[in-house]
Design a protein around this motif. Sequence first.
Motif, PDB file in Angstrom:
ATOM      1  N   LEU A 161       0.862  -1.182   0.000  1.00  0.00           N
ATOM      2  CA  LEU A 161       0.000   0.000   0.000  1.00  0.00           C
ATOM      3  C   LEU A 161       0.893   1.225   0.000  1.00  0.00           C
ATOM      4  CD1 LEU A 161      -2.558  -1.166   2.707  1.00  0.00           C
ATOM      5  CD2 LEU A 161      -3.048  -0.881   0.266  1.00  0.00           C
ATOM      6  N   VAL A 162       0.604   2.168  -0.888  1.00  0.00           N
ATOM      7  CA  VAL A 162       1.447   3.360  -1.031  1.00  0.00           C
ATOM      8  C   VAL A 162       0.581   4.601  -0.885  1.00  0.00           C
ATOM      9  CG1 VAL A 162       3.052   4.612  -2.526  1.00  0.00           C
ATOM     10  CG2 VAL A 162       2.970   2.101  -2.614  1.00  0.00           C
ATOM     11  N   PRO A 163       0.770   5.391   0.177  1.00  0.00           N
ATOM     12  CA  PRO A 163       0.081   6.682   0.265  1.00  0.00           C
ATOM     13  C   PRO A 163       0.551   7.611  -0.843  1.00  0.00           C
ATOM     14  CG  PRO A 163       0.919   6.003   2.419  1.00  0.00           C
ATOM     15  CD  PRO A 163       1.537   5.097   1.391  1.00  0.00           C
ATOM     16  N   ARG A 168      -4.481  10.036  -0.358  1.00  0.00           N
ATOM     17  CA  ARG A 168      -4.877   9.006  -1.317  1.00  0.00           C
ATOM     18  C   ARG A 168      -4.001   7.771  -1.126  1.00  0.00           C
ATOM     19  NH1 ARG A 168      -5.660  12.137  -7.005  1.00  0.00           N
ATOM     20  NH2 ARG A 168      -6.658  10.157  -7.567  1.00  0.00           N
ATOM     21  N   LEU A 169      -4.487   6.638  -1.645  1.00  0.00           N
ATOM     22  CA  LEU A 169      -3.843   5.370  -1.354  1.00  0.00           C
ATOM     23  C   LEU A 169      -3.949   4.462  -2.568  1.00  0.00           C
ATOM     24  CD1 LEU A 169      -2.574   3.860   1.160  1.00  0.00           C
ATOM     25  CD2 LEU A 169      -4.841   2.879   1.521  1.00  0.00           C
ATOM     26  N   ILE A 170      -2.850   3.773  -2.911  1.00  0.00           N
ATOM     27  CA  ILE A 170      -2.902   2.792  -3.989  1.00  0.00           C
ATOM     28  C   ILE A 170      -2.426   1.441  -3.473  1.00  0.00           C
ATOM     29  CG2 ILE A 170      -2.607   4.504  -5.815  1.00  0.00           C
ATOM     30  CD1 ILE A 170       0.247   3.495  -6.165  1.00  0.00           C
ATOM     31  N   ALA A 171      -2.993   0.386  -4.051  1.00  0.00           N
ATOM     32  CA  ALA A 171      -2.614  -0.997  -3.758  1.00  0.00           C
ATOM     33  C   ALA A 171      -1.848  -1.539  -4.951  1.00  0.00           C
ATOM     34  CB  ALA A 171      -3.854  -1.846  -3.499  1.00  0.00           C
ATOM     35  N   THR A 172      -0.812  -2.320  -4.689  1.00  0.00           N
ATOM     36  CA  THR A 172       0.106  -2.723  -5.753  1.00  0.00           C
ATOM     37  C   THR A 172       0.440  -4.209  -5.683  1.00  0.00           C
ATOM     38  OG1 THR A 172       2.154  -2.396  -4.500  1.00  0.00           O
ATOM     39  CG2 THR A 172       1.188  -0.443  -5.533  1.00  0.00           C
ATOM     40  N   GLY A 173       1.024  -4.694  -6.767  1.00  0.00           N
ATOM     41  CA  GLY A 173       1.594  -6.033  -6.855  1.00  0.00           C
ATOM     42  C   GLY A 173       2.674  -6.024  -7.913  1.00  0.00           C
ATOM     43  N   HIS A 220       6.575  -1.750  -5.452  1.00  0.00           N
ATOM     44  CA  HIS A 220       6.886  -0.616  -4.581  1.00  0.00           C
ATOM     45  C   HIS A 220       7.149   0.645  -5.406  1.00  0.00           C
ATOM     46  CE1 HIS A 220       7.170  -2.999  -0.872  1.00  0.00           C
ATOM     47  NE2 HIS A 220       7.737  -3.929  -1.631  1.00  0.00           N
ATOM     48  N   PRO A 221       6.119   1.166  -6.100  1.00  0.00           N
ATOM     49  CA  PRO A 221       6.285   2.486  -6.697  1.00  0.00           C
ATOM     50  C   PRO A 221       6.477   3.514  -5.589  1.00  0.00           C
ATOM     51  CG  PRO A 221       3.982   1.854  -6.720  1.00  0.00           C
ATOM     52  CD  PRO A 221       4.748   0.660  -6.219  1.00  0.00           C
ATOM     53  N   VAL A 222       6.976   4.676  -5.954  1.00  0.00           N
ATOM     54  CA  VAL A 222       7.345   5.675  -4.950  1.00  0.00           C
ATOM     55  C   VAL A 222       6.581   6.971  -5.192  1.00  0.00           C
ATOM     56  CG1 VAL A 222       9.237   7.003  -3.938  1.00  0.00           C
ATOM     57  CG2 VAL A 222       9.657   4.694  -4.807  1.00  0.00           C
ATOM     58  N   TRP A 223       5.895   7.433  -4.157  1.00  0.00           N
ATOM     59  CA  TRP A 223       5.334   8.777  -4.214  1.00  0.00           C
ATOM     60  C   TRP A 223       6.395   9.736  -3.688  1.00  0.00           C
ATOM     61  CZ3 TRP A 223       1.919  11.793  -6.343  1.00  0.00           C
ATOM     62  CH2 TRP A 223       1.663  13.055  -5.798  1.00  0.00           C
ATOM     63  N   ASP A 224       6.867  10.629  -4.554  1.00  0.00           N
ATOM     64  CA  ASP A 224       7.885  11.607  -4.190  1.00  0.00           C
ATOM     65  C   ASP A 224       7.174  12.917  -3.873  1.00  0.00           C
ATOM     66  OD1 ASP A 224       9.969  13.627  -4.342  1.00  0.00           O
ATOM     67  OD2 ASP A 224      11.234  12.065  -5.218  1.00  0.00           O
ATOM     68  N   ALA A 225       7.073  13.232  -2.585  1.00  0.00           N
ATOM     69  CA  ALA A 225       6.300  14.402  -2.170  1.00  0.00           C
ATOM     70  C   ALA A 225       6.916  15.700  -2.680  1.00  0.00           C
ATOM     71  CB  ALA A 225       6.198  14.432  -0.640  1.00  0.00           C
ATOM     72  N   ASP A 226       8.231  15.752  -2.804  1.00  0.00           N
ATOM     73  CA  ASP A 226       8.870  16.975  -3.290  1.00  0.00           C
ATOM     74  C   ASP A 226       8.548  17.217  -4.758  1.00  0.00           C
ATOM     75  OD1 ASP A 226       9.958  17.390  -0.795  1.00  0.00           O
ATOM     76  OD2 ASP A 226      11.880  16.449  -1.296  1.00  0.00           O
ATOM     77  N   ASP A 227       8.496  16.136  -5.548  1.00  0.00           N
ATOM     78  CA  ASP A 227       8.198  16.270  -6.974  1.00  0.00           C
ATOM     79  C   ASP A 227       6.703  16.240  -7.262  1.00  0.00           C
ATOM     80  OD1 ASP A 227      10.933  16.086  -7.196  1.00  0.00           O
ATOM     81  OD2 ASP A 227      10.936  14.015  -7.898  1.00  0.00           O
ATOM     82  N   ALA A 569       0.907   0.581   5.445  1.00  0.00           N
ATOM     83  CA  ALA A 569       0.999   2.037   5.321  1.00  0.00           C
ATOM     84  C   ALA A 569       0.366   2.662   6.556  1.00  0.00           C
ATOM     85  CB  ALA A 569       0.306   2.526   4.052  1.00  0.00           C
ATOM     86  N   TRP A 570       0.674   3.908   6.807  1.00  0.00           N
ATOM     87  CA  TRP A 570       0.072   4.666   7.911  1.00  0.00           C
ATOM     88  C   TRP A 570      -0.461   5.973   7.368  1.00  0.00           C
ATOM     89  CZ3 TRP A 570       1.288   9.491  10.022  1.00  0.00           C
ATOM     90  CH2 TRP A 570       0.632   9.822  11.217  1.00  0.00           C
ATOM     91  N   LEU A 571      -1.667   6.309   7.761  1.00  0.00           N
ATOM     92  CA  LEU A 571      -2.278   7.575   7.377  1.00  0.00           C
ATOM     93  C   LEU A 571      -2.674   8.336   8.630  1.00  0.00           C
ATOM     94  CD1 LEU A 571      -4.663   6.469   4.465  1.00  0.00           C
ATOM     95  CD2 LEU A 571      -2.451   7.627   4.251  1.00  0.00           C
TER      96      LEU A 571
END
Length: 610
Positions: A161-163, A168-173, A220-227, A569-571
């Motif tokens: 799970l990736v915030p 927002r939240l996405i589920a992955t495999g 494990h895609p990455v949410w880059d908060a700076d970008d 994940a933690w929200l």
Amino acid sequence: MGRRPSSALGRGVTRREFLRVSSALSGAALLGCGEGSPLAILPPPSFGPQQSALHGTREEIADEALTVVGGRLPTDMDGHALIIGAVPFGDGTPIIVADAMVTRLSFTPSEVRIKTRLLRTDDFLLDEASATLDTTLAYRTTGLLRSSPQLGARDLVNTALVPVGNGRLIATGDGGRAWEIDPVTLDPITPVGAYAAYVPLVAPSTPGMQLFPLVATTAHPVWDADDAFLYGANYTLPIDAMPMAPLTRILRCDAAHEPTHTDLVDAATGAPVTIVEACHQMATTARFVILLDGASMLDAELAAGGDASGPQRPSTVLWIVPKSELTEGGQANAVRCELPIESAHFVASRDDARDQLEIVVVHQGSSDVGQWIRGSDTVFDTGASVDSRLVGAPACAADLPRFARYVVDARTGAVVTSRSFTDARLWGAALRASDPRAPGALGDAYFTTAGFDPRALTTRIVDAYRDHPSRVVSIADLPASLLPGQLVHFDEASMTLAQSIALPAGWVANSPTFVPRRGAAAGEGYLVTPVLGPEWDEIWVFRADDLAYGPVCRLRHARFDLGLSLHTAWLPELASPRATYRVDGALDYAEGLLAISSDAASLVRRVLAL
């Protein structure tokens, strides 16, 4: 017999050291308590095979309170922990080829509330419907592939799970598109990208593969908060029976539009970058994207329905890509870095000053989550058939892992410095947690470990890794008795094991989440983990600064039966996202519907309301 070669990462564990520590761990398993934890509320041990992960429930829990069965619930836990896992089909097929279930734990000063929900993605609905409405279209599991000739491949988003910005939240495999889900209802909202944005792993071999193709992505895609970008990956694999042109691309999107892609070429040769094992994980720093090509569950032969039993490549390859070269539909140069010993997970420091990348890699110990225990397997130390209750579970690791910290030159791929650590308490190291408020910082990390169970160590796995060039423990010195699972606190900055606690035999911790203390500074909080027991599953809460005390609270629900849980994940709070982006299913599946039979197309239109 195995051998104990020297390693560029440091010396191996001597027989005397290993036997001393493993003997202590075996004693902890028998006693059901950890050293220094006189106030612990641990349950009694159990010595049957740990099979709880193979028997999850599909029954959902609709936001109910957990019951405290031991200790006292802290009043200052904050936010919501979300856990994703796999609900096995229970038929002996691999435990990782299973439907996704999300569990949400919500913390208040007086209680912990639990909600669980199966992820009913489009392919889930078709699998369910075909099993009851038209069995001629039903899905089957072969190797790591679950598919239907007329309906295509399952997209089993059961791994992470990736915030993704603004709650927002996405589920992955690894094998399929990610899906955005609603953190409040836990219902799927939309796949991340139409199929037109992806290149399939293999050329369509059935009509259904034109409707739901098999695509290889990163779990494990990455949410880059700076970008304010989500970085992902899509690639082909070198499968002899199903050749595809080499291709590796970085996908990038802002969670509001279709992903764009940039194809990668080797900076040294100009040839397309080829992922050989799997890109299970990636990371970003301030100026670079890093893709890992290493050991993971998406084995090329198994993904194609084959029966591979050989070892994985005994090294890890990193591909380092400057963000400045990522252009829509263009190409970017990727610098190759090869590290000794296979791995599937790593973390990278956000700081990349002077093009120096600091990374910590978990080099797994001759283990392969894609190689599950089969009915034909034999137990290594006895030669007897494996216990039928373990069929479908991952085999026990055949060596200790190493944790290694590297400094890598992003311009050349050269390793500037390296340092490693291993310890018998790390046997079966699996899942990691850290303070979610400090992404990109190397420091306090918390791991669950599966321990060592000789009943789950198969001859097939030992033979595959018998001659591994970087063994820590020789084949002759493999443990003869049970080593319990652990919770460990590892300091990635100093490369030391700061804390640990052995769980009672028969109880295995999965999927840790760092839950901050309300209003506290970074690093202050609790470790919350589901614990799979011999007869039921529980949620245990530990103080992050005192794991050895044991759980301060144990919680239970009558219908909580988790199965295999994976990443979390933690929200800080929950909110349903505004519908700014959705894939139009009618357009996404239009071309594929023309390739399948009229009966299959009718079922798809009816079930998905197209």
